[in-house]
Structures are given as structure tokens and as C-alpha cells.
Design an enzyme around this catalytic site. Structure first.
Site, PDB file in Angstrom:
ATOM      1  CE  LYS A  88      25.239 -70.862  -0.864  1.00 47.11           C
ATOM      2  NZ  LYS A  88      24.167 -70.167  -1.538  1.00 47.11           N
ATOM      3  CD  GLU A 129      20.707 -63.426   2.179  1.00 45.13           C
ATOM      4  OE1 GLU A 129      19.945 -64.368   1.976  1.00 45.13           O
ATOM      5  OE2 GLU A 129      21.894 -63.572   2.497  1.00 45.13           O
ATOM      6  CG  HIS A 136       5.697 -54.992 -14.983  1.00 44.02           C
ATOM      7  ND1 HIS A 136       4.512 -54.968 -14.281  1.00 44.02           N
ATOM      8  CD2 HIS A 136       5.669 -53.906 -15.806  1.00 44.02           C
ATOM      9  CE1 HIS A 136       3.787 -53.922 -14.683  1.00 44.02           C
ATOM     10  NE2 HIS A 136       4.472 -53.262 -15.587  1.00 44.02           N
ATOM     11  CB  SER A 165      28.149 -72.135   2.775  1.00 45.28           C
ATOM     12  OG  SER A 165      27.801 -73.469   3.074  1.00 45.28           O
TER      13      SER A 165
END
Ligand code: ARG
Length: 457
Positions: free
Chosen positions: A283, A290, A156, A277
Site C-alpha cells: 500500500k 484524504e 459526470h 499499511s
């Protein structure tokens, strides 16, 4: 008559927009080698059965082999032909003249296209198997590089029990092992010969389908000519196998993305698999992971798309079936690319043991250990679970983890608790205790690693 393969009964040409709309050459050209190989086998069979003369068969085979040599390695240029079958036949006609027209004896594009497609996917299965193996090896290498890193295991997404990072990584090796089994299983059913079904009903010519199957390495001849040209269940199975590969990669990538976040800080992703970025200089975004997570959706889409194409089709061939190829080719390309990127990312992955262990400090993930301790001293597990729960509630009230309780505090909850308990509650001790087969104890994980290596090869 028009210059199409089917031009005889037509007087006017096909509408230019429809021609483009229905042409499959831009995507089925990638089956050029399979089309030639299957045609060579067909021609040889036509010669050996006497359906064509030996001279004609030899001329066809020589012509097809010539095309193969001329087009290797990248295939023919895409022209205005309708599909790869028309392109091959017109190129053959340019070489041989009217004899080229004999190749299509006892054959239809309906059995031809799914023969090509099956040959292509058979190779796709082999490529997938190799890419899966490469990814498995990367997970194994990464597990070996982190033999004693301990981290929280979750259920969980809540701290559950500590596990070895190597154990967690090896979980993916077994998932990919089953993916390889599924691919091999799909390959068995892909590897059956439709050719000889002709358009749908078979043919009057005395074919030797077994000879063609043997030459092309098919394990069996499809028994029913309607089934042979109408079904694409083999492609659905292939897409389903790709979909499960993508499920596994996507779950792993989701974990990487979490682990690489500032909140976790458990891993350093290799720079080569991240991007920056344009505005925020700090970043380091996990784009590779992804994108793989995103591409899972794309591959599932192809699976559902093909199932939907098939569900309402009356037997036998319908042009709808042409939709099988772009979907399946894209799923193959996508899955192969995702496996390659995953392998590269995993090879360069560095865990931060201080952070993964630090995540376990002052938490409650040794609670099961307290219950097991009491149960092994004779208390029924249900009661032991209850006592441990009370200890957790007390620690929470005090604002400490289980490692922040003194022996005296622990003993208040049961006189079965002795001085040996606190030492059993450290993350390493908890991991060491999980010695059941398939468990996360270091000795078990070492065994598992050896087995995984043997299975993966
Ligand atoms: N391009 C077609 C396909 O992919 C080849 C078969 C064409 N057959 C036909 N009867 N029009 O399905």
C-alpha cells in the site's frame, strides 16, 4: 470583592467549574501581541486627549512595551486568569501598581476583544494570501513540468473531451486567485476599528478614535457602538473565504485520490505525502489528500457553527460571542496547513503520460469533433450531433472506439466526411483544435500560463 476585573459587586468567588468553563485564556492567549498593541494605541490616545496625564500614559505605554519584550516571541504562560485582557492587566499591575488600573478608562473588554480579534484576523488574511500564492506557484510549476500531457476531461465522471493536463492544473490557479480576492475583500471589512465603542453605548470621555485607527492601521472607524461590539460578520466572512479555499483543495484532492488509484494510475504521488499499511505491504495510501478532503468538513462546520451562534443574539455583546475564536482560529490553522500540504504534494506530482493518453485510446471522446467537422461543412449542428451519435452507436456495437473505424465506415453516415477526418480525431488533434480563448489548445494554454504567472506574482 474578588480579584476578577469585575469583582466589586461580588461577595463570593466564582464557582471553580464555571471559572474554567468560561475562561478563554487557553485560546485567546494567542492574541497577546494584538492585546498589547491595541492597549498601547489606546493609552497613547488617552494621553494625547488629556483623558490621562502624559506621565500616566507614558508609564502605561512603557509597561506594555516591557511586557511585549518580556513575552516575545512565544507569549505569556497561561495561568488562572479569565482571558488575555485580564492577564495583561494583572501583569501590568505587577509592574506599575495601581496606575495599571487607568488603562481601562473609556474601554470595555467588549470593544477590546473584537479589536484584538480583528487585528489577529487581519494578519491571518495576510498569512492566507501568502499560503494561497505558494500553492498557486506549485500548480504553475507542475503545469509547466507537464506541457504536453493529454488526458481525458470529464463531465459526470464520464470521458467528455480530451484536455491538456496543464490546462486542468491551471484551473486551480484561477480558483485560488479568486480565493485571494475573497480574502482581500474580507480583510477590508475586518480592518475597521471597534475600539471606542466601550461596552455598547460609547463613553463620556472625549476619545480620538481616528488617532487609534491610524496608529493600528485600521482603514475606518466603525460608526455605531452597538454594531461595533455585537457583530462578528467579519469573522463569518473570513470563515466563508476559508471554506471556499477548502472546497477547492478538497476537489483537487479527490481528483488526486482517483488518479493515484490502480484503476487510473495517472499520477505518482510523492512518497513523502503518502503512508503505508501495517498489514498490506503493497500500500501507498494518499493520506495527505484524504485528510485535506476530510478537513474541508471541519472548516465548513466552523462557518455554520458561528452563523448559528449569531442568529439569535440580541444586541449588543453576549458571552456566546466568545465562541467565535476557537472556530476561527482552528479554521485559519487548518486552512493554512492544508494549503502548505497541497503545495508540497503538487510540487512533487508526476503524471504518467502513457497512462493518461492510454485512457483515451479506443474511447468515444472525439465524438464532438465529428459533429463540429460536419457543422463546419454546413450541416446544422443539431443534425451533425445526431450523425455523430449514430457513429458512436455503430462503434459501440462493433466493440471499438472512434479510432477503430475505417474511413469507409465513417462515410456511410455522411458524404460530407472526407479523408481528412480520422487524423482530426486523435486526442492530440482534438486538443489542438480547441483554440477558443480559455480553451485547451497548447498555444492557448501557453498564453494562460503567462497570464497566470503575471497574476500570481
Ligand atoms: N473573552 C471574552 C470574549 O471572547 C472577552 C469579552 C468579555 N466581555 C464580557 N462582557 N464578559 O468574548
Amino acid at each position: 470583592m474578588t480579584d476578577k476585573l469585575w469583582g466589586g459587586r461580588f461577595t463570593s468567588g466564582v464557582d471553580a467549574a464555571l471559572h474554567q468553563f468560561q475562561a478563554s485564556l487557553p485560546f485567546d492567549v494567542r492574541m497577546w501581541r494584538e492585546d498589547l498593541t491595541a492597549s498601547i494605541a489606546h493609552a497613547r490616545m488617552l494621553g494625547s486627549t488629556g483623558i490621562l496625564t502624559a506621565e500616566d500614559a507614558a508609564a502605561l505605554i512603557a509597561g506594555l512595551e516591557g511586557l511585549c519584550a518580556a513575552w516575545a516571541p512565544n507569549g505569556p504562560a497561561v495561568d488562572a486568569q479569565e482571558d488575555i485582557h485580564s492577564l495583561v492587566e494583572s501583569a501590568l499591575r505587577a509592574l506599575l501598581g495601581p496606575t495599571a488600573g487607568k488603562l481601562h478608562t473609556a474601554r470595555s473588554r467588549n470593544d477590546q476583544v473584537c479589536t484584538d480579534f480583528r487585528l489577529y484576523l487581519r494578519r491571518g488574511c495576510d498569512d492566507l494570501d501568502a499560503a494561497l500564492q505558494t500553492a498557486q506557484r506549485a500548480f504553475i510549476t507542475c503545469a509547466e513540468a507537464h506541457p504536453d500531457v493529454v488526458m481525458p476531461g470529464f463531465t459526470h465522471l464520464q470521458h467528455a473531451q480530451p484536455v491538456l493536463t496543464a490546462h486542468h492544473l491551471l484551473a486551480y490557479v484561477w480558483m485560488l486567485a479568486r480565493d485571494r480576492e475573497r480574502v482581500a475583500d474580507a480583510r477590508r471589512r475586518i480592518n475597521r476599528l471597534p475600539l471606542g465603542a466601550a461596552a455598547l453605548a460609547g463613553t463620556k470621555f472625549p476619545l480620538d478614535r481616528q488617532m487609534v485607527a491610524d496608529e493600528l492601521g485600521f482603514e475606518a472607524v466603525l460608526e455605531n457602538s452597538l454594531d461595533a461590539v455585537a457583530d462578528r460578520d467579519f469573522a463569518v466572512e473570513f470563515l466563508a473565504a476559508c471554506s471556499l479555499v477548502m472546497t477547492h483543495l478538497s476537489r483537487f484532492c479527490e481528483e488526486l485520490i482517483l488518479w493515484a488509484s490502480q484503476e487510473f494510475g495517472w499520477v505518482d504521488l510523492p512518497e513523502g505525502y503518502c503512508t503505508g499499511s501495517s498489514i498490506m505491504p503493497q500500500k501507498k495510501n494518499p493520506d495527505g489528500a484524504e485528510l485535506i478532503r476530510g478537513k474541508a468538513g471541519r472548516v465548513y462546520g466552523h462557518l455554520l457553527g458561528l452563523l448559528t451562534v449569531l442568529k439569535g443574539l440580541p444586541l449588543a455583546y453576549n458571552k456566546d460571542l466568545q465562541e467565535d475564536k476557537e472556530a476561527t482560529f482552528d479554521a485559519l490553522d487548518t486552512t493554512l496547513a492544508c494549503l502548505e500540504i497541497t503545495a508540497g504534494m503538487v510540487r512533487g506530482l508526476k503524471f504518467r503520460p502513457a497512462r493518461t493518453l492510454g485512457a483515451l485510446a479506443h474511447d468515444m471522446s472525439a465524438a464532438t469533433e465529428i459533429a463540429d467537422y460536419l457543422a463546419s461543412k454546413g450541416m446544422p449542428f443539431r443534425d451533425a450531433h445526431h450523425v455523430s451519435g449514430e457513429i458512436v452507436r455503430y462503434a459501440e456495437g462493433r466493440g471499438v472506439g472512434l479510432d477503430g473505424l475505417t474511413l469507409d465506415e465513417l462515410r456511410r453516415y455522411s458524404d460530407l466526411i472526407d479523408a481528412d477526418l480520422p487524423a482530426l480525431l486523435t486526442p492530440q488533434a482534438v486538443v489542438n483544435a480547441k483554440t477558443s480563448p480559455g480553451g485547451t489548445a497548447p498555444a492557448r494554454v501557453r498564453e494562460q500560463l503567462a497570464k497566470a504567472k503575471a497574476v500570481v506574482g
